[in-house]
Design an enzyme around this catalytic site. Sequence first.
Site, mmCIF file in Angstrom:
data_model
loop_
_atom_site.group_PDB
_atom_site.id
_atom_site.type_symbol
_atom_site.label_atom_id
_atom_site.label_comp_id
_atom_site.label_asym_id
_atom_site.label_seq_id
_atom_site.Cartn_x
_atom_site.Cartn_y
_atom_site.Cartn_z
ATOM 1 N N LYS A 155 10.180 65.436 18.950
ATOM 2 C CA LYS A 155 9.727 65.957 17.654
ATOM 3 C C LYS A 155 8.714 67.068 17.910
ATOM 4 C CE LYS A 155 10.390 61.658 15.057
ATOM 5 N NZ LYS A 155 11.459 62.154 14.174
ATOM 6 N N ARG A 162 19.075 54.113 13.983
ATOM 7 C CA ARG A 162 20.415 53.574 13.718
ATOM 8 C C ARG A 162 21.004 52.920 14.963
ATOM 9 N NH1 ARG A 162 22.545 59.402 11.936
ATOM 10 N NH2 ARG A 162 20.360 59.497 11.310
HETATM 11 N N1 BES Z 1 11.894 57.998 12.170
HETATM 12 C C1 BES Z 1 12.657 59.158 11.917
HETATM 13 C C2 BES Z 1 12.829 59.428 10.425
HETATM 14 C C3 BES Z 1 11.602 59.921 9.719
HETATM 15 C C4 BES Z 1 11.233 61.248 9.804
HETATM 16 C C5 BES Z 1 10.849 59.066 8.945
HETATM 17 C C6 BES Z 1 10.109 61.706 9.141
HETATM 18 C C7 BES Z 1 9.736 59.517 8.272
HETATM 19 C C8 BES Z 1 9.361 60.839 8.381
HETATM 20 C C9 BES Z 1 14.062 59.028 12.515
HETATM 21 O O1 BES Z 1 14.131 58.325 13.685
HETATM 22 C C10 BES Z 1 14.519 60.402 12.804
HETATM 23 O O2 BES Z 1 13.942 61.028 13.643
HETATM 24 N N2 BES Z 1 15.547 60.837 12.088
HETATM 25 C C11 BES Z 1 16.052 62.155 12.259
HETATM 26 C C12 BES Z 1 17.568 62.082 12.251
HETATM 27 C C13 BES Z 1 18.209 63.365 12.639
HETATM 28 C C14 BES Z 1 17.990 63.635 14.109
HETATM 29 C C15 BES Z 1 19.676 63.265 12.338
HETATM 30 C C16 BES Z 1 15.529 63.006 11.100
HETATM 31 O O3 BES Z 1 15.435 62.500 9.975
HETATM 32 O O4 BES Z 1 15.158 64.140 11.354
HETATM 33 MN MN MN Z 2 13.750 59.531 15.391
#
Ligand code: BES
Ligand code: MN
Length: 495
Positions: free
Chosen positions: A276, A353
Amino acid sequence: MAHTITKATLGLTHPVEIESPKISFAAKDINLMEWKGDILAIGVTEKDMIKDENSKFQNAVLKMLDSQLNGLLSEVSTEEDFTGRAGQSTVLRLSGLGTKRVSLVGLGKGPTEGLTPELKLTTASAIATGALLGTYEDNRFKSESKKLALKSVDFLGLGTGPELEKKLKYTEDICAGVILGKELVNAPPNVLTPEVLANEAKKIASTYSDVFTASILDTEQCKELKMGSYLGVAAASANPPKFIHLCYKPPSGSVKTKLALVGKGLTFDSGGYNIKTGPGCLIELMKFDMGGSAAVLGAAKALGQIKPAGVEVHFIVAACENMISGTGMRPGDILTASNGKTIEVNNTDAEGRLTLADALVYACNQGVDKIVDLATLTGACIVALGPSIAGIFTPSDDLAKEVVAASEVAGEKLWRLPMEESYWESMKSGVADMVNTGGRQGGSITAALFLKQFVDENVQWLHIDMAGPVWNDKKKTATGFAIPTLVEWVVANSS
Ligand code: BES
Ligand code: MN
Ligand code: ZN
Protein backbone atom coordinates in the site's frame (compact mmCIF):
# COMPACT_ATOMS: atom_id res chain seq x y z
CA MET A 1 13.09 -15.21 10.80
CA ALA A 2 9.67 -16.28 9.64
CA HIS A 3 7.40 -17.77 12.27
CA THR A 4 9.65 -17.38 15.28
CA ILE A 5 7.39 -16.34 18.09
CA THR A 6 7.72 -12.63 18.63
CA LYS A 7 6.25 -11.53 21.90
CA ALA A 8 3.74 -8.71 21.80
CA THR A 9 6.21 -6.38 23.45
CA LEU A 10 7.71 -4.94 20.29
CA GLY A 11 7.97 -1.19 20.90
CA LEU A 12 7.80 -1.89 24.64
CA THR A 13 4.11 -1.08 24.64
CA HIS A 14 1.72 -2.86 26.95
CA PRO A 15 -1.93 -1.94 27.34
CA VAL A 16 -2.69 -0.61 30.82
CA GLU A 17 -5.24 -2.77 32.59
CA ILE A 18 -8.03 -0.32 33.26
CA GLU A 19 -10.90 -1.21 35.53
CA SER A 20 -13.90 -0.53 33.37
CA PRO A 21 -16.14 1.97 35.12
CA LYS A 22 -19.49 0.64 36.21
CA ILE A 23 -22.62 2.67 35.68
CA SER A 24 -25.58 1.29 37.55
CA PHE A 25 -29.07 1.57 36.14
CA ALA A 26 -32.25 1.51 38.15
CA ALA A 27 -35.85 1.88 37.08
CA LYS A 28 -37.71 3.71 39.81
CA ASP A 29 -41.33 4.34 40.53
CA ILE A 30 -40.96 7.54 42.54
CA ASN A 31 -42.21 11.06 42.12
CA LEU A 32 -39.64 13.16 40.34
CA MET A 33 -39.98 15.86 43.00
CA GLU A 34 -38.54 13.38 45.50
CA TRP A 35 -35.65 12.22 43.37
CA LYS A 36 -32.21 13.11 44.73
CA GLY A 37 -29.12 13.41 42.55
CA ASP A 38 -26.96 15.76 40.54
CA ILE A 39 -28.81 16.20 37.28
CA LEU A 40 -32.41 15.59 36.41
CA ALA A 41 -32.91 15.23 32.67
CA ILE A 42 -36.47 15.43 31.50
CA GLY A 43 -37.81 14.17 28.22
CA VAL A 44 -40.26 16.61 26.76
CA THR A 45 -42.25 17.01 23.60
CA GLU A 46 -42.55 20.25 21.68
CA LYS A 47 -46.01 20.64 23.18
CA ASP A 48 -44.64 20.46 26.73
CA MET A 49 -42.47 23.46 25.98
CA ILE A 50 -45.38 25.78 25.19
CA LYS A 51 -45.59 28.63 27.67
CA ASP A 52 -48.56 30.83 28.60
CA GLU A 53 -48.83 34.62 28.32
CA ASN A 54 -46.81 34.99 31.58
CA SER A 55 -43.96 32.88 30.11
CA LYS A 56 -44.85 30.01 32.46
CA PHE A 57 -45.14 26.35 31.42
CA GLN A 58 -48.63 25.07 30.77
CA ASN A 59 -47.54 21.50 31.48
CA ALA A 60 -48.44 20.76 35.12
CA VAL A 61 -45.29 18.83 35.95
CA LEU A 62 -42.94 21.36 34.43
CA LYS A 63 -44.86 24.16 36.11
CA MET A 64 -44.44 22.53 39.51
CA LEU A 65 -40.73 21.90 38.99
CA ASP A 66 -40.24 25.43 37.73
CA SER A 67 -41.83 26.96 40.78
CA GLN A 68 -39.64 24.80 43.05
CA LEU A 69 -36.64 26.13 41.14
CA ASN A 70 -37.89 29.73 41.32
CA GLY A 71 -38.35 30.06 37.57
CA LEU A 72 -34.91 28.72 36.65
CA LEU A 73 -36.33 25.97 34.49
CA SER A 74 -38.28 28.27 32.18
CA GLU A 75 -35.15 30.36 31.74
CA VAL A 76 -32.76 27.59 30.78
CA SER A 77 -35.01 24.96 29.26
CA THR A 78 -34.16 23.52 25.85
CA GLU A 79 -35.79 20.85 23.75
CA GLU A 80 -34.44 17.36 23.23
CA ASP A 81 -35.96 14.53 21.27
CA PHE A 82 -36.52 11.89 23.94
CA THR A 83 -37.15 8.63 22.19
CA GLY A 84 -34.95 6.27 20.23
CA ARG A 85 -31.33 7.02 19.52
CA ALA A 86 -31.69 10.68 20.38
CA GLY A 87 -31.81 9.69 24.05
CA GLN A 88 -28.21 8.63 23.71
CA SER A 89 -26.97 12.10 22.91
CA THR A 90 -28.77 13.53 25.93
CA VAL A 91 -26.94 11.26 28.31
CA LEU A 92 -23.70 11.76 26.47
CA ARG A 93 -23.76 15.48 26.97
CA LEU A 94 -24.83 15.26 30.60
CA SER A 95 -22.24 12.72 31.53
CA GLY A 96 -19.51 14.85 30.07
CA LEU A 97 -20.14 17.32 32.87
CA GLY A 98 -18.52 15.29 35.61
CA THR A 99 -21.90 14.34 36.95
CA LYS A 100 -22.21 11.40 39.27
CA ARG A 101 -25.92 10.73 39.12
CA VAL A 102 -28.38 11.36 36.36
CA SER A 103 -32.06 10.73 36.28
CA LEU A 104 -34.09 10.48 33.13
CA VAL A 105 -37.79 10.91 33.40
CA GLY A 106 -40.81 11.06 31.28
CA LEU A 107 -43.44 13.54 32.33
CA GLY A 108 -46.74 12.36 33.76
CA LYS A 109 -48.54 14.18 31.01
CA GLY A 110 -45.60 14.11 28.70
CA PRO A 111 -43.96 11.83 26.19
CA THR A 112 -43.70 8.57 28.12
CA GLU A 113 -47.41 8.56 28.82
CA GLY A 114 -48.11 7.97 25.15
CA LEU A 115 -45.36 5.34 24.81
CA THR A 116 -46.34 1.72 24.42
CA PRO A 117 -44.69 -0.65 26.91
CA GLU A 118 -42.51 -1.77 24.00
CA LEU A 119 -41.35 1.78 23.29
CA LYS A 120 -40.63 2.42 26.96
CA LEU A 121 -38.24 -0.55 26.89
CA THR A 122 -36.58 0.70 23.69
CA THR A 123 -36.22 4.18 25.15
CA ALA A 124 -34.62 2.90 28.35
CA SER A 125 -32.33 0.70 26.29
CA ALA A 126 -31.28 3.57 24.01
CA ILE A 127 -30.49 5.76 27.01
CA ALA A 128 -28.50 3.00 28.72
CA THR A 129 -26.56 2.40 25.49
CA GLY A 130 -25.84 6.12 25.25
CA ALA A 131 -24.59 6.24 28.83
CA LEU A 132 -22.38 3.15 28.46
CA LEU A 133 -20.89 3.80 25.03
CA GLY A 134 -21.01 7.60 25.13
CA THR A 135 -18.91 7.76 28.27
CA TYR A 136 -16.49 5.02 27.20
CA GLU A 137 -12.96 6.11 26.31
CA ASP A 138 -10.19 3.74 25.31
CA ASN A 139 -7.29 4.96 27.43
CA ARG A 140 -5.28 1.74 27.54
CA PHE A 141 -2.39 3.19 25.58
CA LYS A 142 -2.27 6.61 27.21
CA SER A 143 0.12 7.26 30.06
CA GLU A 144 -2.54 9.25 31.89
CA SER A 145 -6.31 8.89 31.81
CA LYS A 146 -9.20 10.73 33.34
CA LYS A 147 -11.72 8.94 35.51
CA LEU A 148 -15.37 8.71 34.65
CA ALA A 149 -17.63 10.53 37.11
CA LEU A 150 -21.02 9.10 36.10
CA LYS A 151 -22.01 6.42 38.60
CA SER A 152 -25.71 5.86 38.23
CA VAL A 153 -28.70 6.55 36.06
CA ASP A 154 -32.25 6.28 37.39
CA PHE A 155 -35.16 5.85 35.02
CA LEU A 156 -38.38 7.47 36.17
CA GLY A 157 -41.62 7.08 34.27
CA LEU A 158 -40.40 4.29 31.98
CA GLY A 159 -41.92 1.59 34.13
CA THR A 160 -40.30 -0.89 36.51
CA GLY A 161 -40.19 -4.64 36.89
CA PRO A 162 -38.54 -7.74 35.48
CA GLU A 163 -39.12 -6.94 31.82
CA LEU A 164 -37.29 -3.62 32.03
CA GLU A 165 -34.55 -5.17 34.17
CA LYS A 166 -34.12 -7.90 31.56
CA LYS A 167 -33.94 -5.36 28.74
CA LEU A 168 -31.31 -3.32 30.61
CA LYS A 169 -29.22 -6.44 31.28
CA TYR A 170 -29.46 -7.37 27.56
CA THR A 171 -28.39 -3.83 26.62
CA GLU A 172 -25.41 -4.01 28.97
CA ASP A 173 -24.41 -7.39 27.49
CA ILE A 174 -24.40 -5.96 23.96
CA CYS A 175 -22.43 -2.90 25.09
CA ALA A 176 -19.83 -5.15 26.75
CA GLY A 177 -19.44 -6.90 23.38
CA VAL A 178 -19.17 -3.57 21.55
CA ILE A 179 -16.49 -2.33 23.95
CA LEU A 180 -14.47 -5.52 23.49
CA GLY A 181 -14.80 -5.13 19.72
CA LYS A 182 -13.59 -1.53 19.88
CA GLU A 183 -10.63 -2.45 22.06
CA LEU A 184 -9.57 -5.25 19.72
CA VAL A 185 -9.63 -2.90 16.72
CA ASN A 186 -7.98 0.02 18.54
CA ALA A 187 -5.10 -2.13 19.77
CA PRO A 188 -2.00 -1.50 17.63
CA PRO A 189 -0.71 -4.30 15.39
CA ASN A 190 2.51 -4.70 17.40
CA VAL A 191 0.38 -5.57 20.44
CA LEU A 192 -2.56 -7.37 18.84
CA THR A 193 -0.89 -10.15 16.85
CA PRO A 194 -2.77 -13.23 15.60
CA GLU A 195 -1.63 -15.07 18.72
CA VAL A 196 -2.92 -12.34 21.04
CA LEU A 197 -6.23 -12.34 19.15
CA ALA A 198 -6.44 -16.11 19.63
CA ASN A 199 -5.74 -15.64 23.35
CA GLU A 200 -8.61 -13.15 23.54
CA ALA A 201 -10.88 -15.77 21.98
CA LYS A 202 -9.71 -18.37 24.48
CA LYS A 203 -10.43 -15.88 27.27
CA ILE A 204 -14.05 -15.57 26.09
CA ALA A 205 -14.37 -19.37 26.04
CA SER A 206 -12.99 -19.76 29.57
CA THR A 207 -15.07 -16.88 30.97
CA TYR A 208 -18.28 -18.44 29.62
CA SER A 209 -17.15 -22.06 29.79
CA ASP A 210 -20.73 -23.25 30.32
CA VAL A 211 -21.55 -22.43 26.68
CA PHE A 212 -18.24 -22.16 24.77
CA THR A 213 -15.48 -24.45 23.60
CA ALA A 214 -12.41 -23.08 21.82
CA SER A 215 -10.01 -24.63 19.37
CA ILE A 216 -7.04 -22.76 17.97
CA LEU A 217 -5.28 -24.31 14.98
CA ASP A 218 -1.59 -23.60 14.31
CA THR A 219 0.21 -23.57 10.95
CA GLU A 220 0.73 -27.36 10.94
CA GLN A 221 -2.92 -28.11 11.64
CA CYS A 222 -4.00 -25.66 8.93
CA LYS A 223 -1.62 -27.42 6.53
CA GLU A 224 -3.27 -30.75 7.34
CA LEU A 225 -6.61 -29.15 6.45
CA LYS A 226 -5.04 -27.98 3.14
CA MET A 227 -5.70 -24.28 3.82
CA GLY A 228 -3.25 -23.14 1.14
CA SER A 229 -5.08 -19.91 0.41
CA TYR A 230 -4.99 -18.70 4.03
CA LEU A 231 -1.44 -19.92 4.61
CA GLY A 232 -0.27 -18.10 1.47
CA VAL A 233 -1.27 -14.79 3.03
CA ALA A 234 0.37 -15.67 6.35
CA ALA A 235 3.65 -16.83 4.77
CA ALA A 236 5.63 -13.58 5.02
CA SER A 237 4.93 -12.90 8.67
CA ALA A 238 7.19 -13.42 11.68
CA ASN A 239 4.01 -13.68 13.75
CA PRO A 240 2.50 -17.10 13.00
CA PRO A 241 -1.14 -17.43 11.90
CA LYS A 242 -3.79 -18.69 14.32
CA PHE A 243 -7.04 -20.19 13.09
CA ILE A 244 -9.67 -19.44 15.73
CA HIS A 245 -12.83 -21.50 16.23
CA LEU A 246 -15.21 -20.91 19.15
CA CYS A 247 -18.34 -23.03 19.41
CA TYR A 248 -21.39 -21.83 21.32
CA LYS A 249 -23.95 -24.37 22.50
CA PRO A 250 -26.96 -23.34 24.59
CA PRO A 251 -26.78 -24.26 28.30
CA SER A 252 -29.80 -26.58 27.94
CA GLY A 253 -32.34 -27.83 25.43
CA SER A 254 -31.97 -28.97 21.85
CA VAL A 255 -30.41 -27.12 18.93
CA LYS A 256 -32.73 -26.21 16.05
CA THR A 257 -30.50 -23.94 13.96
CA LYS A 258 -26.76 -23.95 13.37
CA LEU A 259 -25.10 -20.65 12.49
CA ALA A 260 -21.57 -19.52 11.67
CA LEU A 261 -20.06 -16.05 12.02
CA VAL A 262 -16.84 -15.72 10.04
CA GLY A 263 -14.64 -12.63 10.47
CA LYS A 264 -11.68 -11.33 8.48
CA GLY A 265 -8.79 -11.22 10.94
CA LEU A 266 -5.85 -9.41 9.35
CA THR A 267 -4.09 -7.93 12.39
CA PHE A 268 -2.16 -5.83 9.88
CA ASP A 269 -2.42 -5.46 6.10
CA SER A 270 0.66 -3.94 4.48
CA GLY A 271 -0.59 -5.06 1.07
CA GLY A 272 2.29 -7.52 0.74
CA TYR A 273 4.41 -7.18 -2.42
CA ASN A 274 1.59 -5.04 -3.83
CA ILE A 275 2.41 -2.76 -0.93
CA LYS A 276 0.00 0.00 0.00
CA THR A 277 1.61 3.26 -1.11
CA GLY A 278 0.62 6.83 -1.64
CA PRO A 279 -1.67 9.22 0.19
CA GLY A 280 -5.07 7.80 1.04
CA CYS A 281 -3.95 4.16 1.01
CA LEU A 282 -4.47 4.16 4.80
CA ILE A 283 -1.61 1.75 5.52
CA GLU A 284 -1.17 3.41 8.94
CA LEU A 285 -4.74 2.40 9.82
CA MET A 286 -4.50 -1.21 8.67
CA LYS A 287 -4.66 -2.47 12.26
CA PHE A 288 -8.43 -2.17 11.68
CA ASP A 289 -8.26 -4.93 9.06
CA MET A 290 -9.32 -7.38 11.77
CA GLY A 291 -12.59 -5.48 12.28
CA GLY A 292 -14.62 -8.43 11.01
CA SER A 293 -13.04 -10.72 13.59
CA ALA A 294 -13.56 -8.08 16.30
CA ALA A 295 -17.26 -8.07 15.40
CA VAL A 296 -17.37 -11.86 15.61
CA LEU A 297 -15.59 -11.99 18.99
CA GLY A 298 -17.53 -9.03 20.38
CA ALA A 299 -20.76 -10.82 19.46
CA ALA A 300 -19.39 -14.01 21.05
CA LYS A 301 -18.79 -12.20 24.34
CA ALA A 302 -22.28 -10.67 24.36
CA LEU A 303 -23.90 -14.02 23.48
CA GLY A 304 -21.87 -15.75 26.20
CA GLN A 305 -23.73 -13.52 28.63
CA ILE A 306 -27.14 -13.62 26.92
CA LYS A 307 -27.06 -17.42 26.39
CA PRO A 308 -29.80 -17.79 23.74
CA ALA A 309 -31.59 -21.17 23.47
CA GLY A 310 -31.98 -23.40 20.44
CA VAL A 311 -29.00 -22.15 18.41
CA GLU A 312 -25.48 -23.44 17.93
CA VAL A 313 -23.07 -20.74 16.77
CA HIS A 314 -19.60 -21.18 15.33
CA PHE A 315 -17.26 -18.17 15.54
CA ILE A 316 -14.48 -18.51 13.00
CA VAL A 317 -11.42 -16.34 12.29
CA ALA A 318 -8.44 -17.16 10.08
CA ALA A 319 -6.13 -14.65 11.79
CA CYS A 320 -2.82 -13.57 10.28
CA GLU A 321 -0.76 -10.62 9.04
CA ASN A 322 -0.18 -9.58 5.42
CA MET A 323 3.53 -8.70 5.41
CA ILE A 324 6.52 -8.71 3.09
CA SER A 325 9.54 -11.03 3.27
CA GLY A 326 11.50 -13.61 1.32
CA THR A 327 9.02 -16.27 2.44
CA GLY A 328 5.99 -14.27 1.37
CA MET A 329 3.66 -15.02 -1.52
CA ARG A 330 4.46 -13.33 -4.81
CA PRO A 331 2.14 -11.77 -7.33
CA GLY A 332 1.69 -14.61 -9.81
CA ASP A 333 1.80 -17.41 -7.25
CA ILE A 334 -0.96 -20.03 -7.47
CA LEU A 335 -2.55 -21.07 -4.17
CA THR A 336 -4.76 -24.10 -3.57
CA ALA A 337 -7.63 -23.64 -1.14
CA SER A 338 -9.03 -26.34 1.15
CA ASN A 339 -11.91 -27.09 -1.26
CA GLY A 340 -9.35 -27.87 -3.97
CA LYS A 341 -9.90 -24.70 -6.01
CA THR A 342 -6.80 -22.96 -7.35
CA ILE A 343 -6.22 -19.20 -7.23
CA GLU A 344 -3.73 -17.16 -9.20
CA VAL A 345 -2.72 -14.25 -6.97
CA ASN A 346 -2.69 -11.25 -9.30
CA ASN A 347 -2.65 -8.85 -6.34
CA THR A 348 -1.26 -9.67 -2.88
CA ASP A 349 -3.30 -6.80 -1.42
CA ALA A 350 -6.54 -8.69 -2.08
CA GLU A 351 -5.59 -10.93 0.84
CA GLY A 352 -8.77 -10.80 2.92
CA ARG A 353 -10.73 -12.95 0.46
CA LEU A 354 -7.86 -15.49 0.41
CA THR A 355 -8.09 -15.96 4.18
CA LEU A 356 -11.90 -16.00 4.09
CA ALA A 357 -11.90 -18.67 1.36
CA ASP A 358 -10.50 -21.32 3.72
CA ALA A 359 -12.50 -19.98 6.67
CA LEU A 360 -15.75 -20.33 4.67
CA VAL A 361 -14.89 -23.90 3.60
CA TYR A 362 -14.19 -24.71 7.25
CA ALA A 363 -17.50 -23.11 8.31
CA CYS A 364 -19.44 -25.20 5.76
CA ASN A 365 -17.73 -28.33 7.13
CA GLN A 366 -19.29 -27.60 10.54
CA GLY A 367 -22.67 -28.49 9.04
CA VAL A 368 -24.21 -25.07 9.58
CA ASP A 369 -27.47 -23.84 8.04
CA LYS A 370 -26.48 -20.20 7.66
CA ILE A 371 -23.23 -18.22 7.49
CA VAL A 372 -22.66 -14.50 7.90
CA ASP A 373 -19.15 -13.31 7.12
CA LEU A 374 -17.81 -9.87 7.96
CA ALA A 375 -14.77 -8.19 6.48
CA THR A 376 -13.05 -4.87 5.89
CA LEU A 377 -12.75 -6.26 2.40
CA THR A 378 -12.63 -3.50 -0.20
CA GLY A 379 -11.84 0.19 -0.47
CA ALA A 380 -14.37 0.11 -3.33
CA CYS A 381 -17.17 -0.39 -0.79
CA ILE A 382 -16.21 2.90 0.89
CA VAL A 383 -16.31 4.58 -2.51
CA ALA A 384 -19.78 3.13 -3.13
CA LEU A 385 -21.45 3.63 0.26
CA GLY A 386 -19.26 6.08 2.17
CA PRO A 387 -17.84 5.73 5.67
CA SER A 388 -20.91 4.74 7.69
CA ILE A 389 -22.85 2.18 5.63
CA ALA A 390 -21.84 -1.46 5.19
CA GLY A 391 -22.50 -3.34 1.97
CA ILE A 392 -24.23 -6.71 2.14
CA PHE A 393 -24.14 -9.39 -0.55
CA THR A 394 -26.09 -12.63 -0.64
CA PRO A 395 -27.81 -14.95 -3.11
CA SER A 396 -30.51 -15.51 -0.45
CA ASP A 397 -33.43 -13.07 -0.23
CA ASP A 398 -34.52 -14.72 3.03
CA LEU A 399 -31.17 -14.24 4.74
CA ALA A 400 -30.96 -10.65 3.43
CA LYS A 401 -34.33 -9.96 5.08
CA GLU A 402 -33.20 -11.52 8.39
CA VAL A 403 -29.99 -9.53 8.57
CA VAL A 404 -31.57 -6.24 7.47
CA ALA A 405 -34.29 -6.71 10.11
CA ALA A 406 -31.62 -7.36 12.78
CA SER A 407 -29.70 -4.26 11.72
CA GLU A 408 -32.85 -2.15 12.04
CA VAL A 409 -33.40 -3.33 15.61
CA ALA A 410 -29.73 -2.65 16.31
CA GLY A 411 -29.79 0.79 14.67
CA GLU A 412 -26.94 0.01 12.24
CA LYS A 413 -26.79 0.85 8.54
CA LEU A 414 -26.52 -1.82 5.85
CA TRP A 415 -27.31 -1.70 2.15
CA ARG A 416 -27.76 -4.73 -0.10
CA LEU A 417 -25.69 -4.65 -3.29
CA PRO A 418 -26.14 -6.99 -6.26
CA MET A 419 -24.08 -10.12 -6.89
CA GLU A 420 -23.91 -9.54 -10.65
CA GLU A 421 -22.82 -12.93 -12.00
CA SER A 422 -21.66 -11.49 -15.34
CA TYR A 423 -18.86 -9.67 -13.51
CA TRP A 424 -17.27 -13.05 -12.79
CA GLU A 425 -15.88 -12.71 -16.33
CA SER A 426 -13.15 -10.44 -14.97
CA MET A 427 -11.94 -13.12 -12.52
CA LYS A 428 -10.80 -15.61 -15.17
CA SER A 429 -7.23 -16.89 -14.99
CA GLY A 430 -5.27 -18.41 -17.87
CA VAL A 431 -3.60 -20.96 -15.59
CA ALA A 432 -5.71 -21.43 -12.44
CA ASP A 433 -9.44 -21.68 -11.60
CA MET A 434 -9.61 -17.95 -10.89
CA VAL A 435 -7.58 -14.87 -10.08
CA ASN A 436 -8.08 -13.05 -6.77
CA THR A 437 -8.85 -9.60 -8.18
CA GLY A 438 -10.91 -8.47 -11.11
CA GLY A 439 -9.75 -4.91 -11.53
CA ARG A 440 -11.20 -1.63 -10.37
CA GLN A 441 -14.75 -1.89 -11.71
CA GLY A 442 -17.32 -3.25 -9.25
CA GLY A 443 -14.52 -4.21 -6.87
CA SER A 444 -16.79 -5.06 -3.95
CA ILE A 445 -19.04 -7.19 -6.16
CA THR A 446 -16.21 -9.25 -7.67
CA ALA A 447 -14.84 -9.75 -4.14
CA ALA A 448 -18.24 -11.13 -3.05
CA LEU A 449 -18.39 -13.37 -6.15
CA PHE A 450 -14.93 -14.68 -5.23
CA LEU A 451 -16.11 -15.62 -1.72
CA LYS A 452 -19.13 -17.42 -3.19
CA GLN A 453 -16.74 -19.97 -4.77
CA PHE A 454 -16.00 -21.29 -1.28
CA VAL A 455 -19.53 -21.67 0.08
CA ASP A 456 -21.63 -24.84 -0.36
CA GLU A 457 -24.74 -24.33 -2.50
CA ASN A 458 -27.03 -25.72 0.23
CA VAL A 459 -25.83 -23.25 2.90
CA GLN A 460 -27.43 -19.81 3.18
CA TRP A 461 -24.65 -17.24 3.15
CA LEU A 462 -24.37 -13.47 3.49
CA HIS A 463 -21.27 -11.30 3.25
CA ILE A 464 -20.91 -7.93 5.03
CA ASP A 465 -18.26 -5.54 3.68
CA MET A 466 -17.66 -3.19 6.60
CA ALA A 467 -14.55 -1.39 5.30
CA GLY A 468 -16.26 1.98 5.87
CA PRO A 469 -18.06 1.69 9.20
CA VAL A 470 -15.28 -0.15 11.10
CA TRP A 471 -13.57 3.14 11.88
CA ASN A 472 -14.69 6.60 13.01
CA ASP A 473 -12.30 8.92 11.24
CA LYS A 474 -13.41 12.03 13.13
CA LYS A 475 -13.00 10.46 16.56
CA LYS A 476 -9.96 8.42 15.46
CA THR A 477 -11.38 5.32 17.06
CA ALA A 478 -13.04 1.99 16.31
CA THR A 479 -16.83 1.87 16.20
CA GLY A 480 -17.63 -1.69 17.28
CA PHE A 481 -19.72 -1.90 14.11
CA ALA A 482 -21.94 -4.94 13.42
CA ILE A 483 -21.81 -6.39 16.94
CA PRO A 484 -25.35 -5.27 17.88
CA THR A 485 -26.65 -6.54 14.51
CA LEU A 486 -24.98 -9.94 14.89
CA VAL A 487 -26.36 -10.38 18.40
CA GLU A 488 -29.88 -9.46 17.24
CA TRP A 489 -29.58 -11.86 14.30
CA VAL A 490 -28.49 -14.79 16.48
CA VAL A 491 -31.20 -14.02 19.05
CA ALA A 492 -33.79 -13.87 16.24
CA ASN A 493 -32.65 -17.37 15.20
CA SER A 494 -32.97 -18.69 18.77
CA SER A 495 -36.08 -20.22 20.28
N1 BES B 1 -8.12 -4.20 3.81
C1 BES B 1 -8.21 -3.77 2.47
C2 BES B 1 -9.51 -3.04 2.18
C3 BES B 1 -9.62 -1.66 2.76
C4 BES B 1 -9.01 -0.59 2.15
C5 BES B 1 -10.36 -1.44 3.91
C6 BES B 1 -9.11 0.68 2.68
C7 BES B 1 -10.48 -0.18 4.44
C8 BES B 1 -9.85 0.88 3.82
C9 BES B 1 -8.14 -4.97 1.51
O1 BES B 1 -7.34 -5.99 1.92
C10 BES B 1 -7.58 -4.45 0.25
O2 BES B 1 -6.45 -4.05 0.24
N2 BES B 1 -8.40 -4.46 -0.80
C11 BES B 1 -7.98 -3.96 -2.06
C12 BES B 1 -8.47 -4.91 -3.13
C13 BES B 1 -7.91 -4.61 -4.48
C14 BES B 1 -6.44 -4.94 -4.51
C15 BES B 1 -8.66 -5.42 -5.49
C16 BES B 1 -8.59 -2.56 -2.23
O3 BES B 1 -9.73 -2.35 -1.81
O4 BES B 1 -7.89 -1.70 -2.72
MN1 MN C 1 -5.30 -5.71 1.37
ZN1 ZN D 1 -7.07 -6.22 3.95
